[in-house]
Design a protein around this motif. Structure first.
Motif, PDB file in Angstrom:
ATOM      1  N   LEU A  39       0.794  -1.081   0.069  1.00  0.00           N
ATOM      2  CA  LEU A  39      -0.086   0.032   0.015  1.00  0.00           C
ATOM      3  C   LEU A  39       0.697   1.326  -0.137  1.00  0.00           C
ATOM      4  O   LEU A  39       0.603   2.330  -0.575  1.00  0.00           O
TER       5      LEU A  39
ATOM      6  N   GLY B 284     -18.745   3.831 -11.418  1.00  0.00           N
ATOM      7  CA  GLY B 284     -18.453   3.169 -10.090  1.00  0.00           C
ATOM      8  C   GLY B 284     -19.125   1.955  -9.966  1.00  0.00           C
ATOM      9  O   GLY B 284     -18.795   0.936  -9.488  1.00  0.00           O
TER      10      GLY B 284
ATOM     11  N   LEU C 206     -17.699  -0.736 -11.771  1.00  0.00           N
ATOM     12  CA  LEU C 206     -16.372  -1.357 -11.191  1.00  0.00           C
ATOM     13  C   LEU C 206     -16.727  -2.180 -10.065  1.00  0.00           C
ATOM     14  O   LEU C 206     -16.143  -3.152  -9.741  1.00  0.00           O
TER      15      LEU C 206
ATOM     16  N   LEU D 276      -6.267   0.994   2.353  1.00  0.00           N
ATOM     17  CA  LEU D 276      -6.117   2.346   1.989  1.00  0.00           C
ATOM     18  C   LEU D 276      -7.548   2.909   1.143  1.00  0.00           C
ATOM     19  O   LEU D 276      -7.862   2.352   0.159  1.00  0.00           O
TER      20      LEU D 276
ATOM     21  N   LEU E 133      -9.733   5.019  -0.351  1.00  0.00           N
ATOM     22  CA  LEU E 133      -9.535   6.185  -1.246  1.00  0.00           C
ATOM     23  C   LEU E 133     -11.103   6.821  -1.214  1.00  0.00           C
ATOM     24  O   LEU E 133     -11.075   8.075  -1.644  1.00  0.00           O
TER      25      LEU E 133
ATOM     26  N   LEU F 102      -8.234  -1.228  -3.507  1.00  0.00           N
ATOM     27  CA  LEU F 102      -8.052   0.046  -3.955  1.00  0.00           C
ATOM     28  C   LEU F 102      -9.176   0.550  -4.929  1.00  0.00           C
ATOM     29  O   LEU F 102      -9.689   1.511  -4.961  1.00  0.00           O
ATOM     30  N   VAL F 103      -9.463  -0.715  -5.876  1.00  0.00           N
ATOM     31  CA  VAL F 103     -10.446  -0.306  -6.795  1.00  0.00           C
ATOM     32  C   VAL F 103     -11.681  -0.233  -6.242  1.00  0.00           C
ATOM     33  O   VAL F 103     -12.607   0.569  -6.679  1.00  0.00           O
ATOM     34  N   LEU F 104     -11.942  -0.992  -5.358  1.00  0.00           N
ATOM     35  CA  LEU F 104     -13.341  -0.938  -4.845  1.00  0.00           C
ATOM     36  C   LEU F 104     -13.586   0.367  -4.087  1.00  0.00           C
ATOM     37  O   LEU F 104     -14.628   1.053  -4.245  1.00  0.00           O
TER      38      LEU F 104
ATOM     39  N   PHE G 160     -12.039   3.116  -4.560  1.00  0.00           N
ATOM     40  CA  PHE G 160     -12.105   4.142  -5.702  1.00  0.00           C
ATOM     41  C   PHE G 160     -13.728   4.195  -6.213  1.00  0.00           C
ATOM     42  O   PHE G 160     -13.830   5.293  -6.686  1.00  0.00           O
ATOM     43  N   ALA G 161     -14.255   2.982  -6.602  1.00  0.00           N
ATOM     44  CA  ALA G 161     -15.325   2.860  -7.087  1.00  0.00           C
ATOM     45  C   ALA G 161     -16.476   3.502  -6.051  1.00  0.00           C
ATOM     46  O   ALA G 161     -17.286   4.545  -6.533  1.00  0.00           O
TER      47      ALA G 161
ATOM     48  N   LEU H 280     -15.618   6.028  -4.115  1.00  0.00           N
ATOM     49  CA  LEU H 280     -15.388   7.491  -4.256  1.00  0.00           C
ATOM     50  C   LEU H 280     -16.486   8.058  -5.190  1.00  0.00           C
ATOM     51  O   LEU H 280     -16.940   9.029  -5.216  1.00  0.00           O
TER      52      LEU H 280
ATOM     53  N   GLU I  68     -11.764  14.648  -2.887  1.00  0.00           N
ATOM     54  CA  GLU I  68     -10.537  14.425  -3.291  1.00  0.00           C
ATOM     55  C   GLU I  68      -9.406  15.305  -3.098  1.00  0.00           C
ATOM     56  O   GLU I  68      -8.244  14.757  -2.876  1.00  0.00           O
TER      57      GLU I  68
ATOM     58  N   VAL J 235      -6.014  13.701  -0.891  1.00  0.00           N
ATOM     59  CA  VAL J 235      -4.691  13.725  -1.617  1.00  0.00           C
ATOM     60  C   VAL J 235      -3.854  14.304  -0.386  1.00  0.00           C
ATOM     61  O   VAL J 235      -2.641  14.005  -0.172  1.00  0.00           O
TER      62      VAL J 235
END
Lengths: 402, 352
Positions: A135, A334, A337, B69, B71, B153-155, B157-158, B160, B282, B286
């Motif tokens: 990570l 989203g 995804l 993490l 997001l 991470l992708v989950l 991000f989705a 988000l 966002e 960051v």
């Protein structure tokens, strides 16, 4: 090993290059797909209202190419880079800067220098991110991407958030001649130059995919696999882990650079930080790799085209909420995804391949349509289990474990 | 669109605009050295830093314990700000329907009572985020703990993407600002002007104190309470904690809910001091990454130091060179990575 015909287990195979042997059917499918891409500009011109638009597809192709590069890290070294927009954007900005501030107009020079710039950037960022894994690697690449993003935002000469044109604006030259040119053709965003650029991009993508194929099949690629599985073991085997990871990082950056340069030539009037360097571009590139199937070579590229077409269509969808009507493109992408993560973790190409979920499912269905019964039962049970598990979790959360 | 990273500090509210009148003239580095401006910018930076700490602490705790993490954390923060705008609109107002009306001039009981009302608004907004966080953890993140990290991470991000659109569906894309009377009621309380810094609004002081209180409570929670110690134990050695009878399921859900609470509270604070607006998530996310890298992965103490450093630095940069306000925190991060790659305070667990 020259191209030719071979026979393996009694099956005819066509050797395209060393290590790449395909059955006639697969070769035909691949050539068909490439041919389809070639005629896409013509189709897009003649379909009118249909959602086949050339710009999103082109953006999808170049982002897909960047995702192919990202995939080298993701698939083989097990590193999730969340800052790949840095290379994409560096190349795009280098192109724009050279055209706008240095009056360079030859597209070949532009592409080459842009790729060199992206390579240098990858070398630099790769050096800093090298000590990190897991990570932390994602976090650090993301932060670096953001650092690169904030540079053009802060420099007024680069247009700040508005960005830069890839147009020279030379005095005394007709507007057409202010665009970069490729062998006498000005890439002015009109139909003919764009189509030519589109074709060139297809050729470059195919070449890049072949090169990537060679890379992952080489001893270097195998070493990366070993590093991805377990770093310590790879080091004990005597592999120069850090140097190899660094090399992989640079290679993946070069792919991002090629993509960025091609992007800048096509969208020559809008190179802004928001669409080339922002964290969401990095997110999109990662999304694309997962969507297409990061365990495959061509998946990320296919994912790019599908993703951009999807977001293009989805951005037209309007829902009505308490605050009125609103386009919900992000909501839909989203949700797609989420479906990919939970139902098709191997992505589009991964699911369609032999052994993939969709491929095997369709085969079973064709063999015995009655299989739908057990399937729906299984889906129902799965849903019931999910609800039960969630209820359990809530109970444990409130009551504790008894 | 504003560049990412500046929003947290962008002086937009009426309260902060009064302060900005002082800063209107063209600025140079030398200006920062004027004592009054220096103190103003530093105190503003501390305020921004404390809000950032609340955001980053949630993120870092989730990262340290769940190894995820998140997001979507920035969007939880944005959602908290919008929820606070609705809660605030319901509880506080000048109309006949409002439950509490802001006092129109300073009187000790009414004014300080009103501060408590605002804290109540923030608490309610943050508490609304708790079940949302628990729901996300139990239904979406739990099934994929044992999958490759990229899926987490992708989950998130989705998530988000989804939350960002849902917020715009519910509240629209226009910013939500607190009523002027609300800000005025707080700023009527004399605070900095007693010691001669009348250009710093009391609102800033309120946000600093409230965030500081919550931050201290957080340190107390992880240092002194049983649940907090269980969480730290889980962060240090998950298997051992399980062997000792800790329910990791429960811990994980609690930690995620705690993270959502902190994000929601930070969002409410940010709403009070400036406004709730789309895109704030966002930017906060960051900056939180910078805080985590600077402070050390999963370290609360590091998050506090990192957040205040980033906050003050950005506010100084407004004077020194606003163009590089966005870049400055990232430059610091690169520097820290070069000198101390593990961050200022190392990793989580042994110490809070």
């Amino acid at each position: 090993m020259t191209p030719g015909l071979t026979r393996e287990d009694g099956q005819l195979k066509i050797r395209v290059m060393k290590g790449l042997e395909l059955t006639p059917l697969r070769l035909l499918l691949l050539l068909g797909a490439i041919g389809f891409l070639f005629v896409l500009p013509a189709i897009a011109r003649n379909t009118g209202d249909l959602p086949i638009r050339i710009r999103p597809i082109y953006r999808g192709m170049v982002l897909g190419l960047a995702a192919v590069g990202l995939n080298l890290l993701l698939r083989h070294t097990d590193l999730v880079s969340f800052g790949h927009a840095a290379f994409f954007g560096t190349a795009a900005y280098t192109t724009a800067i050279m055209v706008q501030l240095l009056n360079v107009q030859s597209a070949v020079v532009l592409i080459v220098v842009a790729i060199v710039a992206a390579t240098l950037m990858a070398t630099l960022i790769g050096y800093f991110t090298l000590p990190h894994e897991g990570l932390y690697f994602a976090l650090v690449t993301l932060a670096f991407g953001q650092l690169i993003y904030s540079i053009p935002v802060g420099i007024q000469e680069l247009g700040g958030t508005d960005g830069l044109n890839a147009l020279t604006g030379q005095a005394g030259v007709s507007i057409n001649e202010q665009y970069p040119h490729l062998g006498g053709i000005f890439l002015n965003g009109q139909e003919v130059p764009n189509t030519i650029l589109f074709w060139i991009t297809i050729v470059l993508v195919v070449l890049s995919l072949l090169v990537m194929f060679r890379i992952v099949r080489s001893p270097f690629g195998n070493a990366l696999d070993a590093i991805g599985q377990q770093r310590t073991r790879a080091r004990f085997l005597g592999l120069p882990v850090k140097r190899y990871v660094w090399a992989a990082f640079i290679i993946s950056g070069i792919y991002g650079g090629i993509a960025g340069a091609l992007y800048a030539l096509f969208f020559s009037t809008t190179i802004d930080p928001g669409s080339t360097l922002q964290v969401f571009v990095s997110g999109d590139i990662l999304y694309i790799a997962i969507l297409g199937g990061f365990k495959t070579l061509t998946g990320p590229f296919v994912g790019g085209i599908v993703f951009e077409t999807l977001s293009n269509v989805a951005s037209d969808v309007v829902l009505t909420g308490p605050a009125g009507e609103k386009e919900v493109g992000r909501l839909i992408t989203g949700a797609v995804l989420l479906i990919i993560v939970f139902a098709f973790p191997s992505g589009i190409v991964g699911s369609l391949k032999p052994g993939g979920r969709v491929y095997e499912g369709v085969r079973e269905l064709l063999r015995n349509p009655g299989v739908i019964g057990p399937w729906s039962r299984r889906a129902g049970n799965g849903l019931m289990n999910m609800v039960k598990r969630a209820a359990d979790n809530v109970r444990i959360l409130i009551m504790g474990v008894k | 669109m504003a560049p990412i990273g500046t929003e947290l500090l962008e002086p937009t509210s009426v309260a902060v605009q009064t302060l900005n009148a002082v800063l209107d003239a063209p600025l140079t580095i030398g200006d920062l050295l004027q004592p009054e401006r220096f103190i103003t910018q530093t105190i503003n930076g501390i305020q921004a830093g404390f809000v950032l700490f609340l955001i980053a602490s949630g993120l870092t705790v989730i990262l340290g314990i769940l190894d995820v993490l998140n997001l979507a954390h920035g969007e939880l923060y944005a959602l908290g700000a919008f929820v606070a705008s609705s809660v605030g609109g319901y509880l506080v107002g000048t109309g006949a329907n409002a439950i509490f009306s802001p006092p129109t001039s300073f009187s000790p009981v009414a004014s300080f009572g009103f501060v408590l009302v605002l804290i109540l608004v923030a608490l309610i907004a943050a508490l609304i985020m708790v079940p949302i966080g628990a729901l996300i953890e139990t239904t979406l993140i739990r099934p994929i703990y044992d999958r490759a990290q990229v899926y987490q991470l992708v989950l998130t991000f989705a998530l988000l993407l989804i939350i960002a659109d849902v917020v715009e569906l519910v509240w629209g894309s226009d910013p939500q600002q607190p009523a002027f009377a609300t800000i005025q009621a707080i700023n009527d309380i004399p605070s900095f002007d007693i010691i001669g810094f009348g250009n710093i609004p009391t609102l800033v002081l309120m946000v600093i104190l409230v965030s500081l209180g919550l931050g201290l409570a957080l340190f107390w929670f992880f240092g002194r309470t049983k649940t907090g110690r269980i969480m730290r134990a889980t962060a240090i050695d998950r298997e051992m904690a399980t062997a000792l009878g800790v329910s990791t399921d429960r811990t994980f859900t609690l930690v995620f809910a705690l993270g959502a609470f902190l994000a929601g509270f930070a969002g409410a604070m940010q709403f009070v001091i400036t406004r709730a607006q789309t895109g704030m998530g966002e930017q906060a996310l960051v900056l939180s990454f910078v805080v985590i890298v600077v402070g050390g992965l999963g370290s609360l103490r590091g998050a506090l130091v990192g957040a205040v450093v980033v906050g003050i630095l950005q506010n100084w940069m407004i004077v020194i060179n606003p163009d590089f306000q966005t870049a400055a925190p990232f430059a610091v991060m690169v520097l820290i990575l070069l000198v101390k790659p593990e961050g200022l305070f190392g990793s989580w667990g042994e110490r809070t």
